[in-house]
Motif scaffolding. Structure first.
Motif, PDB file in Angstrom:
ATOM      1  N   GLY A 107       0.805  -1.212   0.000  1.00 36.33           N
ATOM      2  CA  GLY A 107       0.000   0.000   0.000  1.00 36.33           C
ATOM      3  C   GLY A 107       0.844   1.271   0.000  1.00 36.33           C
ATOM      4  O   GLY A 107       0.703   2.115  -0.894  1.00 36.33           O
ATOM      5  N   PRO A 108       1.733   1.453   0.989  1.00 31.99           N
ATOM      6  CA  PRO A 108       2.581   2.656   0.984  1.00 31.99           C
ATOM      7  C   PRO A 108       3.473   2.755  -0.246  1.00 31.99           C
ATOM      8  O   PRO A 108       3.749   3.863  -0.717  1.00 31.99           O
ATOM      9  CB  PRO A 108       3.415   2.486   2.262  1.00 31.99           C
ATOM     10  CG  PRO A 108       2.563   1.654   3.160  1.00 31.99           C
ATOM     11  CD  PRO A 108       1.856   0.697   2.240  1.00 31.99           C
ATOM     12  N   GLN A 109       3.918   1.611  -0.790  1.00 29.33           N
ATOM     13  CA  GLN A 109       4.726   1.650  -2.005  1.00 29.33           C
ATOM     14  C   GLN A 109       3.922   2.194  -3.182  1.00 29.33           C
ATOM     15  O   GLN A 109       4.418   3.001  -3.977  1.00 29.33           O
ATOM     16  CB  GLN A 109       5.259   0.251  -2.327  1.00 29.33           C
ATOM     17  CG  GLN A 109       6.389  -0.218  -1.424  1.00 29.33           C
ATOM     18  CD  GLN A 109       6.900  -1.584  -1.811  1.00 29.33           C
ATOM     19  OE1 GLN A 109       6.333  -2.611  -1.447  1.00 29.33           O
ATOM     20  NE2 GLN A 109       7.981  -1.602  -2.569  1.00 29.33           N
ATOM     21  N   LEU A 110       2.688   1.734  -3.315  1.00 31.55           N
ATOM     22  CA  LEU A 110       1.821   2.239  -4.379  1.00 31.55           C
ATOM     23  C   LEU A 110       1.598   3.743  -4.230  1.00 31.55           C
ATOM     24  O   LEU A 110       1.672   4.495  -5.209  1.00 31.55           O
ATOM     25  CB  LEU A 110       0.471   1.518  -4.346  1.00 31.55           C
ATOM     26  CG  LEU A 110       0.422   0.085  -4.880  1.00 31.55           C
ATOM     27  CD1 LEU A 110      -0.946  -0.514  -4.624  1.00 31.55           C
ATOM     28  CD2 LEU A 110       0.740   0.057  -6.366  1.00 31.55           C
ATOM     29  N   MET A 111       1.346   4.179  -3.013  1.00 29.08           N
ATOM     30  CA  MET A 111       1.100   5.591  -2.767  1.00 29.08           C
ATOM     31  C   MET A 111       2.340   6.428  -3.069  1.00 29.08           C
ATOM     32  O   MET A 111       2.240   7.552  -3.574  1.00 29.08           O
ATOM     33  CB  MET A 111       0.642   5.791  -1.320  1.00 29.08           C
ATOM     34  CG  MET A 111      -0.710   5.158  -1.026  1.00 29.08           C
ATOM     35  SD  MET A 111      -1.107   5.095   0.729  1.00 29.08           S
ATOM     36  CE  MET A 111      -1.192   6.824   1.118  1.00 29.08           C
ATOM     37  N   ALA A 112       3.523   5.882  -2.768  1.00 32.67           N
ATOM     38  CA  ALA A 112       4.765   6.598  -3.051  1.00 32.67           C
ATOM     39  C   ALA A 112       4.995   6.727  -4.552  1.00 32.67           C
ATOM     40  O   ALA A 112       5.439   7.773  -5.043  1.00 32.67           O
ATOM     41  CB  ALA A 112       5.945   5.885  -2.395  1.00 32.67           C
TER      42      ALA A 112
END
Length: 339
Positions: free
Chosen positions: A289-294
């Motif tokens: 999730g955080p990787q996608l958002m980054a």
């Protein structure tokens, strides 16, 4: 009078130009170093200008952050713009010839002509910048983890072939794996077959209790039996023991970095408004999730669904990030059988 400050930020300096609303050059382009005192002095001089003052900074990694943060503290409207937009603006001369003052003037022209559509740099943008930085470090240490783990397996194949395939236990939340802990204790097949079955069982039982793993006598007997037929290329000696222990130590250190970054990324991402929607997507967890958002950045910049689809292959688009109900409806439609 409107004034637009164009800033071309680099590692050691900032090239600056100032235009008025008539596209007139207020003063000759100048350079300010990336030092705290110079940036603070510059920001205060901008804040003292009489008129509506805005600053446009080209987004070039972490370099613009010091001056952007200082300008924001002085309550100056700052907009951080994608370099591609600047490059596509006007005569496309930016970066073709290394001329930083000319780049700053081009940023000024872009800002003046797009004055009303400039988006102010906010705390959310700062969080996304931090998330992108953490993500780059996360990817770096993850690649290091894969490399060190492959090296460890290659080393152990010379002393305990197949030890990395003895267990099917999942990776723990802290990133540790049972086979790595086992190999640290039983680094060579002679560490197993030099013992009696009873002695090995007791040593393995103690290992499981100390590390918090589940002990099974049947598996213990299976490990002992299989070790009798394995061929070790290198003998059991102090030099190879030190090499294996050093590699395992390196792997555990890298794993610690990876998991620390993973937790920090999740904490930063949880402060962004799109976090609940991204985390609700099927197959997305606290790591992905955080990787996608980054990688995606601010979803508001996508004006239509197809724009985000082109970026990540199969996105839900900007509208669904802002409106969770539309995403749920799309998920429901995706689950329906074809007619």
């Amino acid at each position: 009078m409107r004034y637009l400050i164009g800033i071309d930020a680099a590692k050691a300096k900032n090239d600056i130009a100032i235009f008025n609303s008539d596209l007139g050059l207020v003063r000759k382009p100048f350079t300010v170093s990336q030092s705290q005192s110079d940036i603070q002095k510059l920001a205060k001089s901008f804040a003292a200008m009489d008129g509506d003052v805005r600053a446009v900074v080209e987004s070039t990694g972490r370099y613009p952050l010091p001056i952007v943060e200082q300008l924001s503290k002085e309550r100056i409207f700052v907009s951080v713009v994608n370099p591609k937009l600047i490059k596509q603006f006007g005569d496309n001369s930016l970066r073709k010839v290394q001329n930083d003052p000319a780049d700053a003037k081009k940023i000024c022209r872009y800002g003046i002509l797009n004055w009303d559509s400039l988006r102010e740099y906010t705390n959310m943008d700062e969080l996304r910048t931090q998330l992108q930085l953490y993500n780059s470090q996360f990817e770096f240490f993850t690649s290091q983890k894969v490399s060190v783990k492959s090296n460890l397996i290659a080393l152990l194949d010379m002393t305990y072939p197949g030890v990395n395939q003895l267990f099917n236990s999942p990776v723990r939340p802290d990133g540790s794996e049972k086979w790595v802990d086992y190999a640290e204790l039983f680094r060579h097949v002679d560490c197993v077959r030099s013992l009696s079955l009873h002695a090995f069982s007791e040593k393995y039982r103690h290992f499981c209790e100390k590390q918090g793993y589940h002990f099974q006598q049947s598996k213990c007997e299976s490990f002992y039996a299989s070790a009798q037929d394995l061929i070790a290329v290198f003998p059991k000696n102090a030099q190879y023991k030190a090499l294996v222990k050093m590699t395992i130590g390196n792997l555990k250190e890298v794993i610690t970095h990876v998991e620390t970054l993973r937790a920090a990324m999740n904490e930063i991402a949880s402060q962004l408004p799109e976090y609940p929607v991204v985390m609700a997507m099927k197959g997305v967890g606290p790591s992905l999730g955080p990787q996608l958002m980054a990688e995606i950045g601010d979803p508001i910049r996508f004006k239509h669904r197809e724009a985000s689809d082109r970026l990540c292959g199969r996105g839900f688009g900007c509208q669904s990030i802002r409106n969770p109900e539309s995403r749920e409806q799309q998920c429901f439609q995706d689950r329906q059988p074809a007619a």
